[in-house]
Scaffold this active site. Structure first.
Site, PDB file in Angstrom:
ATOM      1  N   VAL A 217       0.861  -1.219   0.192  1.00  0.00           N
ATOM      2  CA  VAL A 217      -0.034   0.029  -0.211  1.00  0.00           C
ATOM      3  C   VAL A 217       0.974   1.076   0.042  1.00  0.00           C
ATOM      4  O   VAL A 217       0.512   2.347  -0.650  1.00  0.00           O
ATOM      5  CB  VAL A 217      -0.802   0.061   1.136  1.00  0.00           C
ATOM      6  CG1 VAL A 217      -1.734   1.314   1.267  1.00  0.00           C
ATOM      7  CG2 VAL A 217      -1.882  -1.101   1.086  1.00  0.00           C
ATOM      8  N   CYS A 218       2.122   1.177   0.644  1.00  0.00           N
ATOM      9  CA  CYS A 218       3.244   2.196   0.907  1.00  0.00           C
ATOM     10  C   CYS A 218       3.195   3.006  -0.535  1.00  0.00           C
ATOM     11  O   CYS A 218       3.123   4.315  -0.716  1.00  0.00           O
ATOM     12  CB  CYS A 218       4.037   1.960   1.514  1.00  0.00           C
ATOM     13  SG  CYS A 218       4.001   1.492   3.073  1.00  0.00           S
ATOM     14  N   PRO A 219       3.715   2.064  -1.580  1.00  0.00           N
ATOM     15  CA  PRO A 219       4.056   2.955  -2.733  1.00  0.00           C
ATOM     16  C   PRO A 219       2.873   3.724  -3.321  1.00  0.00           C
ATOM     17  O   PRO A 219       2.927   4.611  -4.239  1.00  0.00           O
ATOM     18  CB  PRO A 219       4.802   1.877  -3.673  1.00  0.00           C
ATOM     19  CG  PRO A 219       4.311   0.594  -2.951  1.00  0.00           C
ATOM     20  CD  PRO A 219       4.114   0.823  -1.445  1.00  0.00           C
TER      21      PRO A 219
ATOM     22  N   LEU B 236       2.565   7.076  -1.301  1.00  0.00           N
ATOM     23  CA  LEU B 236       3.689   7.685  -1.899  1.00  0.00           C
ATOM     24  C   LEU B 236       3.615   8.511  -3.130  1.00  0.00           C
ATOM     25  O   LEU B 236       3.945   9.563  -3.554  1.00  0.00           O
ATOM     26  CB  LEU B 236       4.996   7.346  -1.451  1.00  0.00           C
ATOM     27  CG  LEU B 236       5.101   6.831   0.125  1.00  0.00           C
ATOM     28  CD1 LEU B 236       6.571   6.428   0.393  1.00  0.00           C
ATOM     29  CD2 LEU B 236       4.888   8.074   1.062  1.00  0.00           C
TER      30      LEU B 236
END
Length: 187
Positions: free
Chosen positions: A46-48, A51
């Site tokens: 999920v992080c990329p 960001l």
């Protein structure tokens, strides 16, 4: 006790930013609006997406005089490696702050102690270094940069228009409210 309207606690950290390692401190934040976006870890799922969404909207944040700081408990070396190997993270032009000591995540109360990772915490900080907006998600729930932009615009509006408040779904140009005795029960 909430962190709302409290000053960011002192910290010093290394960050990867525009091809260099740079130092970021609580003093770096003074004089401009800042957004801290905590995320669990580099090289995840999920992080990329989050960001990358922030990177796609970074110019609009910059136009508002806002700096974004992505923060995880990874090292600045790991941030560089991720930036160099991921097309999505390669778009990121804002600092990726390293928190391997867990101190920053702990100070912002987003640290998952038993995992050494941070929850998805978003903090909008005013030019005086005071936290004005807090939003914390469980790690399976991604955030939306456009909604964050709307909230930053509302925080900036309220800061520059004393006595006015922004109602739900407020956008720039929409009506605000002026709390008063005459307004009680009229909404």
């Amino acid at each position: 006790m909430s962190l709302i309207n409290t000053e960011v606690k002192p910290f010093k950290a290394q960050a990867y930013h525009n091809g260099k390692f740079v130092e970021v401190t609580n003093e770096t934040l003074k004089g401009k609006w800042s957004v801290f976006v905590f995320y669990p870890a580099d090289f995840t799922f999920v992080c990329p997406t989050e960001l990358g969404d922030l990177a796609d909207n970074y110019a609009e944040f910059q136009g508002l005089g806002v700096e974004i700081y992505g923060v995880s408990t990874d090292t600045h070396f790991t941030h560089k490696a991720w930036h160099d190997t991921s097309d999505t993270i390669g778009k990121v032009q804002y600092p990726l702050v390293a928190d391997p000591t867990l101190a920053i995540s702990r100070n912002f109360e987003v640290l998952i102690e038993e995992e050494g990772l941070a929850y998805r915490g978003t903090f909008v900080i005013n030019p005086e270094g005071l936290i004005k907006i807090i939003e914390v998600h469980d790690n399976g729930i991604g955030r939306d940069a456009k909604e964050l932009l709307r909230k930053v615009k509302a925080a900036q509006y309220v800061a520059s228009h004393p006595g006015e408040v922004c109602p739900a779904k407020w956008t720039p140009g929409a009506e605000t409210l002026k709390p008063s005795l005459d307004l009680v029960g009229k909404i």
